[in-house]
Write a protein that holds these residues in place. Structure first.
Motif, PDB file in Angstrom:
ATOM      1  N   THR A  13      11.075   9.383  -3.384  1.00 34.97           N
ATOM      2  CA  THR A  13      10.124   8.785  -2.180  1.00 34.97           C
ATOM      3  C   THR A  13       8.673   9.385  -2.187  1.00 34.97           C
ATOM      4  O   THR A  13       7.760   8.616  -1.961  1.00 34.97           O
ATOM      5  CB  THR A  13      10.770   9.065  -0.758  1.00 34.97           C
ATOM      6  N   VAL A  14       8.492  10.634  -2.288  1.00 36.72           N
ATOM      7  CA  VAL A  14       7.332  11.208  -2.261  1.00 36.72           C
ATOM      8  C   VAL A  14       6.596  10.759  -3.293  1.00 36.72           C
ATOM      9  O   VAL A  14       5.267  10.526  -3.373  1.00 36.72           O
ATOM     10  CB  VAL A  14       7.347  12.801  -2.262  1.00 36.72           C
ATOM     11  N   GLU A  15       6.947  10.781  -4.559  1.00 35.00           N
ATOM     12  CA  GLU A  15       6.413  10.417  -6.006  1.00 35.00           C
ATOM     13  C   GLU A  15       6.118   8.967  -5.866  1.00 35.00           C
ATOM     14  O   GLU A  15       4.963   8.460  -6.264  1.00 35.00           O
ATOM     15  CB  GLU A  15       7.456  10.592  -6.970  1.00 35.00           C
ATOM     16  N   HIS A  16       6.887   8.107  -5.073  1.00 33.41           N
ATOM     17  CA  HIS A  16       6.473   6.689  -4.792  1.00 33.41           C
ATOM     18  C   HIS A  16       5.294   6.465  -4.181  1.00 33.41           C
ATOM     19  O   HIS A  16       4.257   5.676  -4.722  1.00 33.41           O
ATOM     20  CB  HIS A  16       7.709   5.710  -4.287  1.00 33.41           C
ATOM     21  N   LEU A  17       5.040   7.209  -2.898  1.00 36.03           N
ATOM     22  CA  LEU A  17       3.967   7.061  -2.101  1.00 36.03           C
ATOM     23  C   LEU A  17       2.708   7.602  -2.703  1.00 36.03           C
ATOM     24  O   LEU A  17       1.449   7.071  -2.774  1.00 36.03           O
ATOM     25  CB  LEU A  17       4.041   7.857  -0.836  1.00 36.03           C
ATOM     26  N   ALA A  18       2.953   8.708  -3.534  1.00 36.09           N
ATOM     27  CA  ALA A  18       1.925   9.097  -4.313  1.00 36.09           C
ATOM     28  C   ALA A  18       1.392   8.412  -5.399  1.00 36.09           C
ATOM     29  O   ALA A  18       0.095   8.310  -5.562  1.00 36.09           O
ATOM     30  CB  ALA A  18       2.220  10.769  -4.932  1.00 36.09           C
ATOM     31  N   ALA A  19       2.085   7.707  -6.200  1.00 34.92           N
ATOM     32  CA  ALA A  19       1.833   6.663  -7.227  1.00 34.92           C
ATOM     33  C   ALA A  19       0.972   5.555  -6.452  1.00 34.92           C
ATOM     34  O   ALA A  19       0.287   5.131  -6.905  1.00 34.92           O
ATOM     35  CB  ALA A  19       3.026   6.168  -7.833  1.00 34.92           C
ATOM     36  N   ARG A  20       1.431   4.990  -5.392  1.00 41.40           N
ATOM     37  CA  ARG A  20       0.861   3.886  -4.747  1.00 41.40           C
ATOM     38  C   ARG A  20      -0.679   4.241  -4.105  1.00 41.40           C
ATOM     39  O   ARG A  20      -1.493   3.501  -4.211  1.00 41.40           O
ATOM     40  CB  ARG A  20       1.532   3.608  -3.387  1.00 41.40           C
ATOM     41  N   LEU A  21      -0.704   5.677  -3.734  1.00 40.70           N
ATOM     42  CA  LEU A  21      -1.987   6.146  -3.164  1.00 40.70           C
ATOM     43  C   LEU A  21      -2.886   6.226  -4.548  1.00 40.70           C
ATOM     44  O   LEU A  21      -4.162   5.858  -4.713  1.00 40.70           O
ATOM     45  CB  LEU A  21      -1.697   7.541  -2.630  1.00 40.70           C
ATOM     46  N   ARG A  22      -2.414   6.918  -5.434  1.00 37.11           N
ATOM     47  CA  ARG A  22      -3.309   6.726  -6.972  1.00 37.11           C
ATOM     48  C   ARG A  22      -3.831   5.385  -7.560  1.00 37.11           C
ATOM     49  O   ARG A  22      -5.034   5.160  -7.872  1.00 37.11           O
ATOM     50  CB  ARG A  22      -2.580   7.459  -8.065  1.00 37.11           C
ATOM     51  N   ARG A  23      -2.924   4.542  -7.206  1.00 34.69           N
ATOM     52  CA  ARG A  23      -3.382   3.057  -7.812  1.00 34.69           C
ATOM     53  C   ARG A  23      -4.081   2.420  -6.388  1.00 34.69           C
ATOM     54  O   ARG A  23      -4.435   1.158  -6.717  1.00 34.69           O
ATOM     55  CB  ARG A  23      -1.996   2.179  -7.845  1.00 34.69           C
ATOM     56  N   ARG A  24      -4.283   2.925  -5.456  1.00 31.52           N
ATOM     57  CA  ARG A  24      -5.086   2.448  -4.308  1.00 31.52           C
ATOM     58  C   ARG A  24      -4.482   1.182  -3.791  1.00 31.52           C
ATOM     59  O   ARG A  24      -5.017   0.011  -3.268  1.00 31.52           O
ATOM     60  CB  ARG A  24      -6.452   1.903  -4.670  1.00 31.52           C
ATOM     61  N   GLN A  25      -2.910   1.223  -3.872  1.00 30.12           N
ATOM     62  CA  GLN A  25      -2.251   0.124  -3.310  1.00 30.12           C
ATOM     63  C   GLN A  25      -1.973   0.287  -1.596  1.00 30.12           C
ATOM     64  O   GLN A  25      -1.442  -0.632  -1.112  1.00 30.12           O
ATOM     65  CB  GLN A  25      -0.788   0.047  -3.849  1.00 30.12           C
ATOM     66  N   VAL A  26      -2.356   1.379  -1.029  1.00 34.35           N
ATOM     67  CA  VAL A  26      -2.229   1.782   0.100  1.00 34.35           C
ATOM     68  C   VAL A  26      -3.805   1.448   0.883  1.00 34.35           C
ATOM     69  O   VAL A  26      -4.580   2.293   0.702  1.00 34.35           O
ATOM     70  CB  VAL A  26      -1.620   3.109   0.622  1.00 34.35           C
TER      71      VAL A  26
END
Length: 379
Positions: A13-26
Protein backbone atom coordinates in the motif's frame (compact mmCIF):
# COMPACT_ATOMS: atom_id res chain seq x y z
CA UNK A 1 2.32 -16.16 8.99
CA UNK A 2 -0.73 -13.89 9.02
CA UNK A 3 1.36 -11.08 10.52
CA UNK A 4 3.88 -11.36 7.70
CA UNK A 5 1.07 -11.26 5.14
CA UNK A 6 -0.43 -8.12 6.75
CA UNK A 7 2.98 -6.45 6.84
CA UNK A 8 3.49 -7.24 3.15
CA UNK A 9 0.07 -5.78 2.36
CA UNK A 10 0.91 -2.55 4.22
CA UNK A 11 4.23 -2.37 2.40
CA UNK A 12 2.48 -2.73 -0.95
CA UNK A 13 0.00 0.00 0.00
CA UNK A 14 2.80 2.42 0.88
CA UNK A 15 4.78 1.53 -2.25
CA UNK A 16 1.67 1.98 -4.40
CA UNK A 17 1.10 5.52 -3.13
CA UNK A 18 4.82 6.30 -3.42
CA UNK A 19 4.78 5.14 -7.06
CA UNK A 20 1.72 7.28 -7.80
CA UNK A 21 3.42 10.29 -6.24
CA UNK A 22 6.56 9.74 -8.36
CA UNK A 23 4.45 9.54 -11.52
CA UNK A 24 2.51 12.71 -10.53
CA UNK A 25 -0.76 10.75 -10.59
CA UNK A 26 -1.98 12.36 -7.35
CA UNK A 27 -2.99 15.92 -8.24
CA UNK A 28 -3.72 18.68 -5.75
CA UNK A 29 -2.63 19.37 -2.19
CA UNK A 30 -5.88 18.22 -0.59
CA UNK A 31 -5.99 14.94 -2.51
CA UNK A 32 -2.34 14.26 -1.62
CA UNK A 33 -3.06 14.88 2.06
CA UNK A 34 -6.17 12.68 2.01
CA UNK A 35 -4.37 9.73 0.43
CA UNK A 36 -1.49 10.11 2.88
CA UNK A 37 -3.89 9.92 5.85
CA UNK A 38 -5.66 6.88 4.39
CA UNK A 39 -2.36 5.03 4.03
CA UNK A 40 -1.28 5.99 7.56
CA UNK A 41 -4.62 4.82 8.93
CA UNK A 42 -4.18 1.41 7.32
CA UNK A 43 -0.60 1.12 8.57
CA UNK A 44 -1.54 2.03 12.14
CA UNK A 45 -4.55 -0.32 12.16
CA UNK A 46 -2.33 -3.31 11.37
CA UNK A 47 0.88 -2.26 13.12
CA UNK A 48 2.26 -4.17 16.12
CA UNK A 49 3.88 -2.08 18.82
CA UNK A 50 4.55 -2.34 22.54
CA UNK A 51 5.07 1.37 23.25
CA UNK A 52 4.45 4.77 21.73
CA UNK A 53 8.01 5.14 20.42
CA UNK A 54 7.66 2.06 18.23
CA UNK A 55 4.46 3.41 16.68
CA UNK A 56 6.05 6.82 16.08
CA UNK A 57 9.00 5.13 14.35
CA UNK A 58 6.63 3.19 12.08
CA UNK A 59 4.73 6.35 11.06
CA UNK A 60 7.93 8.32 10.54
CA UNK A 61 9.36 5.55 8.36
CA UNK A 62 6.27 5.61 6.15
CA UNK A 63 6.34 9.42 6.10
CA UNK A 64 9.98 9.57 5.00
CA UNK A 65 9.32 7.09 2.21
CA UNK A 66 6.39 9.12 0.88
CA UNK A 67 8.21 12.45 1.21
CA UNK A 68 11.20 11.09 -0.71
CA UNK A 69 8.88 9.74 -3.41
CA UNK A 70 7.35 13.12 -4.11
CA UNK A 71 8.86 14.83 -7.14
CA UNK A 72 10.39 18.21 -6.37
CA UNK A 73 9.21 20.49 -9.09
CA UNK A 74 6.32 22.39 -10.67
CA UNK A 75 2.74 21.28 -10.04
CA UNK A 76 3.74 19.19 -7.00
CA UNK A 77 2.67 19.41 -3.38
CA UNK A 78 5.98 18.41 -1.87
CA UNK A 79 5.20 19.95 1.53
CA UNK A 80 1.78 18.36 1.95
CA UNK A 81 2.86 14.80 2.77
CA UNK A 82 5.31 15.91 5.47
CA UNK A 83 2.78 18.28 7.01
CA UNK A 84 0.13 15.55 7.09
CA UNK A 85 2.47 13.05 8.74
CA UNK A 86 3.42 15.65 11.38
CA UNK A 87 -0.26 16.34 12.06
CA UNK A 88 -1.04 12.65 12.55
CA UNK A 89 1.95 12.22 14.88
CA UNK A 90 0.82 15.22 16.93
CA UNK A 91 -2.70 13.83 17.35
CA UNK A 92 -1.42 10.38 18.30
CA UNK A 93 0.94 11.79 20.92
CA UNK A 94 -1.85 13.94 22.30
CA UNK A 95 -4.14 10.92 22.67
CA UNK A 96 -1.35 8.88 24.25
CA UNK A 97 -0.60 11.55 26.86
CA UNK A 98 -4.30 11.90 27.64
CA UNK A 99 -4.72 8.13 28.04
CA UNK A 100 -1.59 7.73 30.14
CA UNK A 101 -2.70 10.48 32.52
CA UNK A 102 -6.28 9.24 32.75
CA UNK A 103 -9.40 11.35 32.56
CA UNK A 104 -8.75 14.97 33.38
CA UNK A 105 -10.52 16.02 36.58
CA UNK A 106 -11.86 19.59 36.39
CA UNK A 107 -10.02 21.91 38.71
CA UNK A 108 -11.67 24.69 40.66
CA UNK A 109 -8.48 26.73 40.81
CA UNK A 110 -7.67 29.13 38.01
CA UNK A 111 -4.85 28.04 35.67
CA UNK A 112 -1.75 30.18 35.72
CA UNK A 113 -0.53 31.65 32.45
CA UNK A 114 2.66 33.45 31.61
CA UNK A 115 4.23 34.94 28.49
CA UNK A 116 7.06 32.38 28.63
CA UNK A 117 4.58 29.51 28.83
CA UNK A 118 2.52 30.93 25.97
CA UNK A 119 5.56 31.25 23.69
CA UNK A 120 6.85 27.76 24.47
CA UNK A 121 3.52 25.90 24.36
CA UNK A 122 1.25 28.06 22.21
CA UNK A 123 -2.38 28.83 22.92
CA UNK A 124 -3.95 26.49 25.53
CA UNK A 125 -6.15 23.88 23.86
CA UNK A 126 -9.56 22.77 24.95
CA UNK A 127 -9.54 19.36 26.59
CA UNK A 128 -11.57 17.69 23.84
CA UNK A 129 -9.47 14.57 23.57
CA UNK A 130 -9.68 13.76 27.27
CA UNK A 131 -13.20 12.41 26.84
CA UNK A 132 -11.88 9.50 24.83
CA UNK A 133 -9.57 8.31 27.60
CA UNK A 134 -11.51 6.44 30.26
CA UNK A 135 -10.47 5.06 33.61
CA UNK A 136 -10.56 1.60 32.08
CA UNK A 137 -8.03 2.61 29.42
CA UNK A 138 -5.71 3.93 32.07
CA UNK A 139 -5.96 0.74 34.06
CA UNK A 140 -4.99 -1.58 31.18
CA UNK A 141 -2.34 0.67 29.63
CA UNK A 142 0.75 -1.53 29.82
CA UNK A 143 3.84 -0.60 27.84
CA UNK A 144 6.58 -3.14 27.05
CA UNK A 145 4.73 -5.99 28.77
CA UNK A 146 6.84 -9.14 28.17
CA UNK A 147 3.90 -11.46 28.93
CA UNK A 148 1.55 -9.70 26.49
CA UNK A 149 3.45 -7.53 23.96
CA UNK A 150 0.23 -6.54 22.18
CA UNK A 151 -1.54 -5.25 25.30
CA UNK A 152 -0.50 -1.64 24.67
CA UNK A 153 -1.64 -1.68 21.03
CA UNK A 154 -4.90 -3.41 21.93
CA UNK A 155 -5.76 -0.76 24.51
CA UNK A 156 -4.89 2.36 22.52
CA UNK A 157 -5.30 1.45 18.86
CA UNK A 158 -9.04 2.38 18.79
CA UNK A 159 -8.20 5.78 20.28
CA UNK A 160 -5.40 6.32 17.76
CA UNK A 161 -7.75 5.41 14.90
CA UNK A 162 -10.20 8.06 16.12
CA UNK A 163 -7.39 10.61 16.19
CA UNK A 164 -6.47 9.80 12.59
CA UNK A 165 -10.14 10.02 11.63
CA UNK A 166 -10.20 13.55 13.09
CA UNK A 167 -7.40 14.54 10.71
CA UNK A 168 -9.27 12.93 7.81
CA UNK A 169 -12.51 14.74 8.66
CA UNK A 170 -10.66 18.05 8.85
CA UNK A 171 -9.17 17.53 5.38
CA UNK A 172 -12.48 16.49 3.83
CA UNK A 173 -14.24 19.63 5.06
CA UNK A 174 -11.40 22.11 4.53
CA UNK A 175 -13.02 23.95 1.60
CA UNK A 176 -16.35 24.31 3.43
CA UNK A 177 -14.69 25.59 6.59
CA UNK A 178 -12.54 28.12 4.72
CA UNK A 179 -15.60 29.37 2.82
CA UNK A 180 -18.12 29.50 5.66
CA UNK A 181 -17.32 33.15 6.51
CA UNK A 182 -16.74 34.33 2.95
CA UNK A 183 -19.66 36.76 3.13
CA UNK A 184 -17.90 38.58 5.97
CA UNK A 185 -14.84 39.28 3.81
CA UNK A 186 -16.48 40.16 0.50
CA UNK A 187 -19.11 42.90 0.29
CA UNK A 188 -21.61 43.92 -2.37
CA UNK A 189 -20.31 45.72 -5.48
CA UNK A 190 -16.68 45.04 -4.59
CA UNK A 191 -14.06 44.28 -7.24
CA UNK A 192 -11.86 41.30 -6.31
CA UNK A 193 -8.58 40.35 -7.98
CA UNK A 194 -7.23 36.82 -7.99
CA UNK A 195 -4.36 35.01 -9.69
CA UNK A 196 -4.38 31.61 -11.37
CA UNK A 197 -6.47 28.55 -10.42
CA UNK A 198 -6.84 27.70 -6.75
CA UNK A 199 -9.54 25.26 -5.59
CA UNK A 200 -9.66 26.94 -2.15
CA UNK A 201 -10.08 30.44 -3.60
CA UNK A 202 -12.63 29.12 -6.08
CA UNK A 203 -14.76 27.62 -3.30
CA UNK A 204 -14.36 30.82 -1.24
CA UNK A 205 -15.53 33.10 -4.05
CA UNK A 206 -18.44 30.85 -5.00
CA UNK A 207 -19.60 30.73 -1.37
CA UNK A 208 -19.58 34.53 -1.18
CA UNK A 209 -21.55 34.78 -4.44
CA UNK A 210 -24.61 33.25 -2.80
CA UNK A 211 -24.82 36.30 -0.49
CA UNK A 212 -23.20 39.15 -2.45
CA UNK A 213 -23.10 40.56 -5.97
CA UNK A 214 -19.52 41.43 -6.88
CA UNK A 215 -17.00 41.28 -9.72
CA UNK A 216 -13.88 39.15 -9.96
CA UNK A 217 -10.92 40.11 -12.11
CA UNK A 218 -8.77 37.07 -12.91
CA UNK A 219 -5.21 37.45 -14.21
CA UNK A 220 -4.54 34.80 -16.86
CA UNK A 221 -1.23 33.82 -15.17
CA UNK A 222 1.05 33.30 -18.15
CA UNK A 223 2.67 31.10 -19.29
CA UNK A 224 0.54 28.41 -17.60
CA UNK A 225 -2.67 30.39 -18.25
CA UNK A 226 -4.40 28.64 -15.36
CA UNK A 227 -6.39 31.83 -14.78
CA UNK A 228 -8.48 31.07 -17.86
CA UNK A 229 -9.84 27.89 -16.28
CA UNK A 230 -10.54 29.82 -13.08
CA UNK A 231 -12.40 32.57 -14.96
CA UNK A 232 -14.51 30.03 -16.84
CA UNK A 233 -15.44 28.21 -13.63
CA UNK A 234 -16.45 31.41 -11.81
CA UNK A 235 -18.39 32.72 -14.80
CA UNK A 236 -20.33 29.45 -15.13
CA UNK A 237 -21.42 29.90 -11.48
CA UNK A 238 -23.00 33.26 -12.27
CA UNK A 239 -20.21 35.47 -10.93
CA UNK A 240 -19.36 38.58 -12.95
CA UNK A 241 -15.84 37.71 -14.15
CA UNK A 242 -13.25 39.59 -16.22
CA UNK A 243 -10.11 37.88 -17.57
CA UNK A 244 -7.13 40.21 -17.99
CA UNK A 245 -3.45 39.78 -18.93
CA UNK A 246 -0.87 39.87 -16.14
CA UNK A 247 0.51 43.14 -17.45
CA UNK A 248 -2.76 44.91 -16.53
CA UNK A 249 -2.62 44.11 -12.82
CA UNK A 250 -0.86 47.30 -11.69
CA UNK A 251 -2.99 49.53 -13.91
CA UNK A 252 -6.20 48.03 -12.52
CA UNK A 253 -5.12 47.97 -8.88
CA UNK A 254 -6.50 51.43 -8.11
CA UNK A 255 -9.99 50.03 -8.79
CA UNK A 256 -9.50 46.79 -6.82
CA UNK A 257 -11.05 46.51 -3.35
CA UNK A 258 -9.32 43.31 -2.28
CA UNK A 259 -6.79 40.78 -3.56
CA UNK A 260 -7.59 37.13 -2.81
CA UNK A 261 -4.77 34.63 -3.36
CA UNK A 262 -4.20 30.92 -2.91
CA UNK A 263 -1.11 29.38 -1.30
CA UNK A 264 1.15 26.49 -2.23
CA UNK A 265 2.78 26.47 1.22
CA UNK A 266 2.67 28.78 4.25
CA UNK A 267 6.06 29.15 5.87
CA UNK A 268 6.97 29.54 9.53
CA UNK A 269 7.83 33.23 9.20
CA UNK A 270 4.37 34.08 7.81
CA UNK A 271 5.44 34.25 4.17
CA UNK A 272 4.21 31.86 1.52
CA UNK A 273 4.98 30.17 -1.76
CA UNK A 274 2.27 30.87 -4.34
CA UNK A 275 1.79 30.63 -8.09
CA UNK A 276 3.88 33.01 -10.20
CA UNK A 277 2.16 36.36 -10.45
CA UNK A 278 1.21 36.45 -6.78
CA UNK A 279 4.23 38.59 -5.93
CA UNK A 280 3.31 40.99 -8.73
CA UNK A 281 -0.24 41.32 -7.41
CA UNK A 282 0.87 41.68 -3.77
CA UNK A 283 3.46 44.34 -4.65
CA UNK A 284 0.94 46.34 -6.66
CA UNK A 285 -1.61 45.99 -3.87
CA UNK A 286 0.87 47.28 -1.32
CA UNK A 287 1.61 50.33 -3.48
CA UNK A 288 -2.12 51.11 -3.55
CA UNK A 289 -2.81 50.10 0.09
CA UNK A 290 -5.15 47.36 -1.10
CA UNK A 291 -5.67 44.49 1.38
CA UNK A 292 -4.30 41.06 0.45
CA UNK A 293 -5.91 37.95 1.94
CA UNK A 294 -4.83 34.36 1.38
CA UNK A 295 -7.25 31.40 1.45
CA UNK A 296 -5.65 28.16 2.55
CA UNK A 297 -6.21 25.05 4.61
CA UNK A 298 -4.04 24.63 7.69
CA UNK A 299 -2.53 21.46 6.23
CA UNK A 300 -0.37 23.79 4.11
CA UNK A 301 1.35 25.20 7.20
CA UNK A 302 4.96 24.01 7.08
CA UNK A 303 7.66 24.50 9.75
CA UNK A 304 10.18 25.58 7.12
CA UNK A 305 11.64 28.89 6.05
CA UNK A 306 12.55 30.31 2.67
CA UNK A 307 16.27 29.57 2.74
CA UNK A 308 16.80 30.07 -0.98
CA UNK A 309 16.04 33.36 -2.71
CA UNK A 310 13.11 35.35 -4.08
CA UNK A 311 12.09 32.48 -6.35
CA UNK A 312 9.86 30.02 -4.56
CA UNK A 313 11.31 26.63 -3.59
CA UNK A 314 13.71 26.52 -6.55
CA UNK A 315 10.93 25.20 -8.80
CA UNK A 316 11.23 26.23 -12.43
CA UNK A 317 9.00 25.43 -15.37
CA UNK A 318 9.99 25.01 -19.02
CA UNK A 319 11.50 28.34 -20.23
CA UNK A 320 10.14 27.77 -23.74
CA UNK A 321 6.76 28.90 -22.42
CA UNK A 322 8.27 32.38 -21.98
CA UNK A 323 10.66 32.48 -24.94
CA UNK A 324 10.51 29.70 -27.53
CA UNK A 325 13.39 28.45 -29.63
CA UNK A 326 11.64 29.81 -32.70
CA UNK A 327 12.87 33.23 -31.61
CA UNK A 328 16.23 32.27 -33.12
CA UNK A 329 19.06 34.72 -32.44
CA UNK A 330 17.38 36.19 -29.35
CA UNK A 331 17.52 32.87 -27.48
CA UNK A 332 21.33 32.84 -27.60
CA UNK A 333 21.59 36.35 -26.13
CA UNK A 334 19.43 36.03 -23.02
CA UNK A 335 18.97 33.74 -20.03
CA UNK A 336 15.29 32.91 -19.57
CA UNK A 337 13.95 32.08 -16.09
CA UNK A 338 10.44 30.73 -15.63
CA UNK A 339 9.85 30.21 -11.87
CA UNK A 340 6.70 28.29 -11.05
CA UNK A 341 6.25 29.82 -7.58
CA UNK A 342 6.74 33.26 -6.10
CA UNK A 343 7.87 33.84 -2.54
CA UNK A 344 5.55 36.45 -1.02
CA UNK A 345 6.95 38.07 2.12
CA UNK A 346 4.77 38.24 5.25
CA UNK A 347 4.62 42.04 5.30
CA UNK A 348 2.76 41.93 1.96
CA UNK A 349 -0.07 39.78 3.37
CA UNK A 350 -2.83 41.15 5.59
CA UNK A 351 -4.53 37.93 6.69
CA UNK A 352 -4.72 34.19 6.18
CA UNK A 353 -8.25 32.78 5.95
CA UNK A 354 -8.01 29.15 7.08
CA UNK A 355 -10.36 26.35 8.07
CA UNK A 356 -9.71 27.37 11.69
CA UNK A 357 -10.44 31.08 11.40
CA UNK A 358 -8.58 34.17 10.25
CA UNK A 359 -5.00 34.85 11.31
CA UNK A 360 -2.39 37.55 10.62
CA UNK A 361 0.99 36.42 9.27
CA UNK A 362 2.57 37.14 12.66
CA UNK A 363 0.47 34.34 14.21
CA UNK A 364 1.59 31.61 11.82
CA UNK A 365 4.41 30.51 14.13
CA UNK A 366 1.84 29.91 16.88
CA UNK A 367 -0.40 27.88 14.57
CA UNK A 368 2.56 25.71 13.61
CA UNK A 369 3.44 25.29 17.28
CA UNK A 370 -0.09 24.08 17.96
CA UNK A 371 -0.35 21.83 14.89
CA UNK A 372 3.01 20.00 15.07
CA UNK A 373 5.45 18.77 17.70
CA UNK A 374 8.97 20.18 17.73
CA UNK A 375 10.59 16.74 17.37
CA UNK A 376 8.72 16.15 14.08
CA UNK A 377 9.99 19.20 12.23
CA UNK A 378 12.60 16.94 10.64
CA UNK A 379 11.04 13.59 9.78
Amino acid sequence: MATDAESATDQRTVEHLAARLRRRQVVGSQQTALETVLVLRQVVSKARFSNIDQLVDVIRSVGRKLVEAQPKGPCTSEYTVGNTVRKVLHHIREEYHTASQGTVVPSTSKPTFSIAKFVSQGQPRKQTTSQRASHETRGILRENDPDDPDAFARALKPVFMEAIQDVLDELETVYDNVSKNAKDHIHSDEIILTIGKSSTVEAFLKAAASHRKYTVIVADTAPSYSGREMAQSLSSSGISTVLVPDSSVYALMSRINKVVLGAHAILANGGMFAITGSLLAATAARAHSTPVVVCSGQFKLTPQWNLYHEYGALDFADPSGVLGFEEGDLVDKVDVVNPYYDYVRPEMIDAYITNDGDHPPSSVYRLIKEAYDDEDYAL
